[in-house]
Write a protein that holds these residues in place. Structure first.
Motif, PDB file in Angstrom:
ATOM      1  N   ILE A 515       1.416 -10.369   5.477  1.00 37.06           N
ATOM      2  CA  ILE A 515       0.852  -9.754   3.985  1.00 37.06           C
ATOM      3  C   ILE A 515       2.702  -9.708   3.766  1.00 37.06           C
ATOM      4  O   ILE A 515       3.393  -8.576   4.448  1.00 37.06           O
ATOM      5  CB  ILE A 515       0.022  -8.513   4.086  1.00 37.06           C
ATOM      6  CG1 ILE A 515      -0.974  -8.511   5.011  1.00 37.06           C
ATOM      7  CG2 ILE A 515       0.042  -7.952   2.996  1.00 37.06           C
ATOM      8  CD1 ILE A 515      -1.262  -9.696   3.895  1.00 37.06           C
ATOM      9  N   ILE A 516       2.229  -9.954   2.102  1.00 36.03           N
ATOM     10  CA  ILE A 516       3.889  -9.378   1.819  1.00 36.03           C
ATOM     11  C   ILE A 516       3.578  -8.895   0.174  1.00 36.03           C
ATOM     12  O   ILE A 516       4.650  -8.498  -0.195  1.00 36.03           O
ATOM     13  CB  ILE A 516       4.194 -11.204   0.881  1.00 36.03           C
ATOM     14  CG1 ILE A 516       3.661 -11.651  -0.089  1.00 36.03           C
ATOM     15  CG2 ILE A 516       5.013 -11.122   2.547  1.00 36.03           C
ATOM     16  CD1 ILE A 516       4.086 -13.188  -0.164  1.00 36.03           C
ATOM     17  N   GLU A 517       2.569  -8.508  -0.562  1.00 30.48           N
ATOM     18  CA  GLU A 517       2.420  -7.660  -1.160  1.00 30.48           C
ATOM     19  C   GLU A 517       0.992  -7.153  -1.004  1.00 30.48           C
ATOM     20  O   GLU A 517      -0.469  -7.652  -1.043  1.00 30.48           O
ATOM     21  CB  GLU A 517       2.229  -8.519  -2.517  1.00 30.48           C
ATOM     22  CG  GLU A 517       2.084  -7.779  -4.243  1.00 30.48           C
ATOM     23  CD  GLU A 517       2.481  -8.231  -5.289  1.00 30.48           C
ATOM     24  OE1 GLU A 517       2.002  -7.729  -5.850  1.00 30.48           O
ATOM     25  OE2 GLU A 517       3.614  -9.735  -5.202  1.00 30.48           O
ATOM     26  N   GLU A 518       0.594  -5.656  -1.659  1.00 29.76           N
ATOM     27  CA  GLU A 518      -0.349  -5.439  -1.418  1.00 29.76           C
ATOM     28  C   GLU A 518      -1.173  -5.236  -2.207  1.00 29.76           C
ATOM     29  O   GLU A 518      -0.452  -5.782  -3.661  1.00 29.76           O
ATOM     30  CB  GLU A 518       0.007  -3.662  -1.264  1.00 29.76           C
ATOM     31  CG  GLU A 518       0.946  -3.402   0.389  1.00 29.76           C
ATOM     32  CD  GLU A 518       0.641  -1.710   0.567  1.00 29.76           C
ATOM     33  OE1 GLU A 518      -0.524  -1.405   0.842  1.00 29.76           O
ATOM     34  OE2 GLU A 518       1.543  -1.519   0.291  1.00 29.76           O
ATOM     35  N   ASP A 519      -2.695  -4.623  -1.990  1.00 37.16           N
ATOM     36  CA  ASP A 519      -3.631  -5.240  -3.278  1.00 37.16           C
ATOM     37  C   ASP A 519      -3.428  -3.565  -4.079  1.00 37.16           C
ATOM     38  O   ASP A 519      -3.559  -3.104  -3.494  1.00 37.16           O
ATOM     39  CB  ASP A 519      -5.115  -4.633  -3.505  1.00 37.16           C
ATOM     40  CG  ASP A 519      -5.904  -4.997  -3.673  1.00 37.16           C
ATOM     41  OD1 ASP A 519      -5.423  -4.737  -5.079  1.00 37.16           O
ATOM     42  OD2 ASP A 519      -7.510  -5.189  -3.319  1.00 37.16           O
ATOM     43  N   LYS A 520      -2.983  -4.223  -5.763  1.00 36.32           N
ATOM     44  CA  LYS A 520      -2.827  -2.974  -6.514  1.00 36.32           C
ATOM     45  C   LYS A 520      -3.498  -2.251  -7.405  1.00 36.32           C
ATOM     46  O   LYS A 520      -3.411  -2.016  -8.461  1.00 36.32           O
ATOM     47  CB  LYS A 520      -1.575  -3.855  -7.934  1.00 36.32           C
ATOM     48  CG  LYS A 520      -0.256  -4.151  -6.691  1.00 36.32           C
ATOM     49  CD  LYS A 520       0.581  -4.544  -8.002  1.00 36.32           C
ATOM     50  CE  LYS A 520       1.999  -5.228  -7.283  1.00 36.32           C
ATOM     51  NZ  LYS A 520       3.053  -5.595  -8.535  1.00 36.32           N
ATOM     52  N   GLY A 521      -5.037  -2.823  -6.955  1.00 39.06           N
ATOM     53  CA  GLY A 521      -6.307  -1.842  -7.283  1.00 39.06           C
ATOM     54  C   GLY A 521      -6.936  -3.960  -8.323  1.00 39.06           C
ATOM     55  O   GLY A 521      -8.149  -2.555  -8.157  1.00 39.06           O
TER      56      GLY A 521
END
Length: 557
Positions: A515-521
């Motif tokens: 994972i390099i970027e989380e869920d932003k919604g």
């Protein structure tokens, strides 16, 4: 000051006094009994009152107004208050009334014993006096007989005509009487001495001891009454703190009444969502009438100033039916989609149903996961159980999940109709996150079930149409960075994803990605393969574990 010395001659009065004391104690016990019966009746009536005004209600009929909630809080406090009155009655019955009745029986037995001892002592003294009196009377008789014999002897001795034999006989009789009188005298003296001794013992030893015992008994009775008086008050005092809390709870409930909140609940409960009706135009039906030139009135030019009836504003039969907003609302049958309700009420009912179905679906999902874990354990350890025995339950759970998803989808469609827009997961509510079917017979948290498993209904970020191909502007700009993004965690693919759109990443079931970027919604998570290839994958398709040095070890499914 003791009864034995001061009241040595008041046996009968002490008998009456001690009986009065026991009667008074039993009278007080009767008072306590009647008091606790009043408490029991009072508590029972309070509980019946609470039960009467707090009937059983269904979940939909639960009050929401602060005034109602406060009233039911007061009823609960009153019920607790009734419980404390029952405690008072119970402790009075055990610690006061019961103790008094037991003590009364003990006093009666003790008093009876002491009085019997006193009567025995009096009877013995009376017997001694009787013996002394009999000896006294005997001595008196013997002396009188001896005096008569003396007079008879003196008369014969002085009589010259009396024979010698008569004189000797009189002398002998005198001697016998005198001797008998002396013996009676000695007996009387002995009986008198004995009586005097017993009388001294009676009034100086026996009676004082008996009266002292009666005095001790009466004083203990008095002390016991004082103790029970205090116990009577202590029973009340022990419940005062709890009763005070009940009363404080009632005051708190009274302070919780909020008229503005209740008014807002009324608006929320009955708001229909309709707009107020607009003004109706004037419809001129005289435009076809001809007017003469001699008329003093100013004629209205033809086709000028005439308001033609607007079909949109004409009062039709259907429009008249909507005027129930200002009158009595017509009755309508309850429908599954709540279409018989005004828009705002319909939206709230549908939303509540969707939330409830979503909770049920989540329970089924958790049950399925637990069954799958158990099945894996059985497969690894056959001695623990047969994996195939769990398959019927898993199938039943999957069937229930499909039914719930279908219901959620149907209700979301109705909700979208009410809201006037297409129902989407990301921009309405999280409760719809589980409203999807499983591709290839397994759960797919995103998208409805289709025959083509490669179709995905989740689009990359900022894509308005879920079925539209990926637009390269967003992802390409992000992937043009020279420096690779740091790893925030790792994830495991729960389902296969074909990644046909640009910017998305192809993955297979059980693949492990970084994972390099989380869920932003928006429902997408940026990931990187071990080969270095990067892209977006659906968040709901992976199980994410964040590193501890990032935002905490959190698992998303």
């Amino acid at each position: 000051m003791t009864w034995g010395t001061e009241l040595w001659d008041q046996f009968e009065n002490l008998d009456k006094h001690t009986q009065w004391g026991i009667d008074f104690l039993e009278r007080y016990a009767k008072f306590v009994k009647e008091r606790l019966e009043i408490e029991q009746t009072y508590a029972k009536q309070l509980r019946n009152l609470v039960k009467k005004y707090c009937p059983k209600r269904s979940k939909d009929d639960e009050p929401r107004f602060s005034s109602c909630l406060s009233f039911y809080s007061i009823l609960n406090e009153l019920n607790d208050y009734a419980g404390q009155r029952e405690v008072v009655a119970e402790e009075m019955g055990h610690n006061v009334y019961g103790e008094l009745m037991r003590y009364s029986q003990d006093l009666k037995s003790e008093r009876k014993h002491h009085l019997q001892e006193g009567r025995k002592a009096q009877q013995y003294l009376d017997q001694c006096w009787k013996h002394m009196d009999n000896s006294k009377k005997k001595f008196e008789r013997e002396c009188k007989e001896a005096e008569k014999s003396q007079i008879s002897y003196d008369r014969l001795d002085n009589d010259i005509n009396a024979t010698k034999s008569e004189v000797e006989k009189a002398k002998s009789q005198l001697y016998l009487r005198t001797h008998s009188a002396d013996e009676s005298k000695n007996e009387y003296a002995a009986q008198l001495q004995n009586f005097n001794g017993e009388q001294w013992k009676h009034f100086n030893v026996a009676i004082p001891q008996i009266f002292k015992n009666l005095q001790d008994m009466d004083e203990r009775r008095t002390v016991k009454l004082g103790e029970t008086y205090r116990s009577f008050a202590d029973v009340e005092r022990r419940v005062v703190p709890i009763i005070s809390k009940c009363l404080e709870g009632m005051v708190t409930a009274a302070k919780a009444v909020d008229q503005r909140k209740d008014s807002a609940i009324v608006v929320e409960s009955f708001k229909s969502g309709f707009e107020p009706p607009g003004d109706f135009p004037f419809e001129d039906y005289s435009q076809n009438l001809s007017r003469t030139g001699s008329d003093n009135t100013i004629s209205t030019p033809k086709n000028e100033g005439v308001v033609k009836p607007d079909p949109k504003h004409s009062i039709s039969k259907a429009a008249k039916n909507k005027l129930w907003l200002f009158g009595k609302k017509p009755k309508a049958p309850s429908l599954e989609d709540f279409s018989h309700l005004p828009p705002e009420q319909r939206r709230k009912r549908l939303q509540a149903r969707i939330d409830e179905l979503s909770k049920e679906l989540q329970k089924e999902v958790d049950q399925r996961d637990a069954l799958n874990k158990m099945k894996d354990v059985y497969e690894k350890n056959p001695q623990m159980g047969d994996p195939q025995s769990l398959q019927p339950k898993i199938s039943e759970t999957m069937c229930n999940m499909e039914k719930l998803r279908s219901e959620i989808h149907k209700n979301e469609s109705w909700l979208s109709e009410v809201e006037g827009k297409v129902s989407t997961r990301g921009d309405r509510r999280p409760s719809a996150d589980v409203n999807h079917h499983t591709p290839h017979g397994r759960e797919s948290p995103e998208g409805s079930y289709t025959d083509d498993p490669s179709q995905e209904h989740r689009s990359p970020p900022h894509q308005p149409d879920p079925r539209q191909a990926h637009q390269p502007d967003e992802f390409d700009d992000e992937f043009d960075d020279d420096d690779p993004l740091p790893v925030l965690g790792h994830c495991k693919a729960l389902y296969s994803f074909d990644g046909q759109n640009e910017g998305t990443l192809l993955m297979k079931e059980d693949d492990v990605l970084f994972i390099i970027e989380e869920d932003k919604g928006d429902g997408w998570t940026r990931a990187r393969k071990q080969s270095g290839e990067e892209g977006y994958v659906p968040t709901s398709y992976v199980e994410i574990t964040m590193e501890k040095n990032s935002k905490g070890a959190v698992t998303y499914i």
